[in-house]
Design a protein around this motif. Structure first.
Motif, PDB file in Angstrom:
ATOM      1  N   MET A 127       0.838  -1.202   0.000  1.00  0.00           N
ATOM      2  CA  MET A 127       0.000   0.000   0.000  1.00  0.00           C
ATOM      3  C   MET A 127       0.872   1.249   0.000  1.00  0.00           C
ATOM      4  N   GLY A 128       0.457   2.240  -0.753  1.00  0.00           N
ATOM      5  CA  GLY A 128       1.217   3.476  -0.837  1.00  0.00           C
ATOM      6  C   GLY A 128       0.493   4.611  -0.164  1.00  0.00           C
ATOM      7  N   LEU A 129       0.768   5.811  -0.622  1.00  0.00           N
ATOM      8  CA  LEU A 129       0.132   6.987  -0.067  1.00  0.00           C
ATOM      9  C   LEU A 129      -1.370   6.931  -0.285  1.00  0.00           C
ATOM     10  N   LEU A 130      -2.125   7.510   0.672  1.00  0.00           N
ATOM     11  CA  LEU A 130      -3.588   7.575   0.616  1.00  0.00           C
ATOM     12  C   LEU A 130      -4.232   6.197   0.558  1.00  0.00           C
ATOM     13  N   GLY A 131      -3.472   5.179   0.974  1.00  0.00           N
ATOM     14  CA  GLY A 131      -4.029   3.836   1.010  1.00  0.00           C
ATOM     15  C   GLY A 131      -4.135   3.167  -0.337  1.00  0.00           C
ATOM     16  N   LEU A 132      -3.519   3.716  -1.402  1.00  0.00           N
ATOM     17  CA  LEU A 132      -3.614   3.140  -2.730  1.00  0.00           C
ATOM     18  C   LEU A 132      -2.678   1.946  -2.862  1.00  0.00           C
ATOM     19  N   ASN A 133      -3.122   0.945  -3.554  1.00  0.00           N
ATOM     20  CA  ASN A 133      -2.321  -0.241  -3.800  1.00  0.00           C
ATOM     21  C   ASN A 133      -1.386   0.062  -4.971  1.00  0.00           C
ATOM     22  N   VAL A 134      -0.131   0.400  -4.654  1.00  0.00           N
ATOM     23  CA  VAL A 134       0.831   0.810  -5.677  1.00  0.00           C
ATOM     24  C   VAL A 134       1.128  -0.332  -6.632  1.00  0.00           C
TER      25      VAL A 134
ATOM     26  N   LEU B 211      -0.805  -2.731  -7.534  1.00  0.00           N
ATOM     27  CA  LEU B 211      -1.955  -2.883  -8.425  1.00  0.00           C
ATOM     28  C   LEU B 211      -1.953  -1.794  -9.498  1.00  0.00           C
ATOM     29  N   MET B 212      -1.602  -0.581  -9.107  1.00  0.00           N
ATOM     30  CA  MET B 212      -1.544   0.518 -10.065  1.00  0.00           C
ATOM     31  C   MET B 212      -0.460   0.288 -11.112  1.00  0.00           C
ATOM     32  N   GLU B 213       0.682  -0.256 -10.679  1.00  0.00           N
ATOM     33  CA  GLU B 213       1.764  -0.527 -11.621  1.00  0.00           C
ATOM     34  C   GLU B 213       1.375  -1.616 -12.613  1.00  0.00           C
ATOM     35  N   ARG B 214       0.609  -2.592 -12.155  1.00  0.00           N
ATOM     36  CA  ARG B 214       0.234  -3.716 -13.009  1.00  0.00           C
ATOM     37  C   ARG B 214      -0.855  -3.336 -14.012  1.00  0.00           C
ATOM     38  N   TYR B 215      -1.812  -2.510 -13.598  1.00  0.00           N
ATOM     39  CA  TYR B 215      -2.980  -2.258 -14.446  1.00  0.00           C
ATOM     40  C   TYR B 215      -3.180  -0.794 -14.840  1.00  0.00           C
ATOM     41  N   GLY B 216      -2.287   0.089 -14.393  1.00  0.00           N
ATOM     42  CA  GLY B 216      -2.477   1.508 -14.672  1.00  0.00           C
ATOM     43  C   GLY B 216      -2.561   1.822 -16.159  1.00  0.00           C
TER      44      GLY B 216
END
Length: 234
Positions: free
Chosen positions: A1-8, A10-15
């Motif tokens: 988990m990164g800033l503001l509770g975002l799953n970093v 997951l974002m890297e995989r599907y952004g």
């Protein structure tokens, strides 16, 4: 988990796939709305000027597409086309209907054309009858009168509801994902099926919200510019 509770992770995989999904959504909506606008013009004029047969035919078209769910219409086109594959192949159209994106564009075009036609019809019928009489008096044909006098005013009157229709199409475009179109919602469903993380739906909601807000702001500017003469005359 990164800033503001975002799953970093997951974002890297599907952004990037989400951005591709946004692009497909915009292509689907803009193409459908544009083609629907072209189709809505003769439909609206037919309702007003088409006589008994054409007026009823236009009404029946609008009644069907406005009265039935877009999801059902999409299924009818996408799965129904497969029932007529031999016939469509014979006339050279199977290449079009075998593609899910094409089927979505086709269905959405027919659907939004019905709504846009009703908006234009309302705009045309709200104009004083003297508009047509004046255009004919200066030597314009009926076609020229509609092209140069009637339709520009009807479009200006219906600009706000036409903008609302565009917003509704952006949100309704999520239906395309059920026939395997990888638009924004299609990518979201794929990401969730692989990650089981509900956060992906939050991303999708935010991206839809951003698209709607951009359309709203652009439409406000467009409406002010096209209708500035109405503001100055008050």
């Amino acid at each position: 988990m990164g800033l503001l509770g975002l799953n970093v992770d997951l974002m890297e995989r599907y952004g990037l796939r989400f951005l591709d999904g946004v692009q497909v959504t915009l292509e689907l909506v803009l193409l459908s709305v544009f083609l629907g606008a072209l189709l809505s013009l003769p439909l609206a004029v037919a309702r007003v000027e088409g006589g008994k047969f054409l007026s009823r035919a236009s009404f029946t078209y609008s009644y069907f597409f406005r009265g039935t769910p877009l999801l059902a219409q999409t299924f009818l086109v996408y799965y129904g086309a497969g029932q007529f594959r031999p016939q469509l192949t014979d006339i050279g159209l199977w290449w079009f209907f075998r593609d899910a994106f094409n089927c979505a564009v086709f269905t959405f075009t027919l659907n939004t054309a019905a709504y846009q036609a009703e908006i234009l019809r309302g705009g045309i019928e709200s104009l004083p009858i003297g508009q047509m009489e004046a255009a004919r008096a200066i030597g314009l044909t009926r076609y020229q009168a509609y092209r140069k006098v009637i339709l520009p005013q009807a479009i200006a009157i219906g600009l706000r509801p036409l903008g609302n229709e565009l917003v509704l199409m952006i949100k309704s475009s999520a239906i395309a994902s059920v026939i395997t179109v990888y638009d924004l919602m299609g990518v979201t469903r794929l990401a969730f099926s692989r990650s089981y993380d509900m956060e992906v739906y939050l991303w999708a909601a935010l991206l839809y919200l951003i698209m709607v807000e951009l359309v709203r702001r652009i439409w406000d500017v467009l409406e002010r510019r096209l209708n500035r003469h109405l503001t100055l005359s008050r």
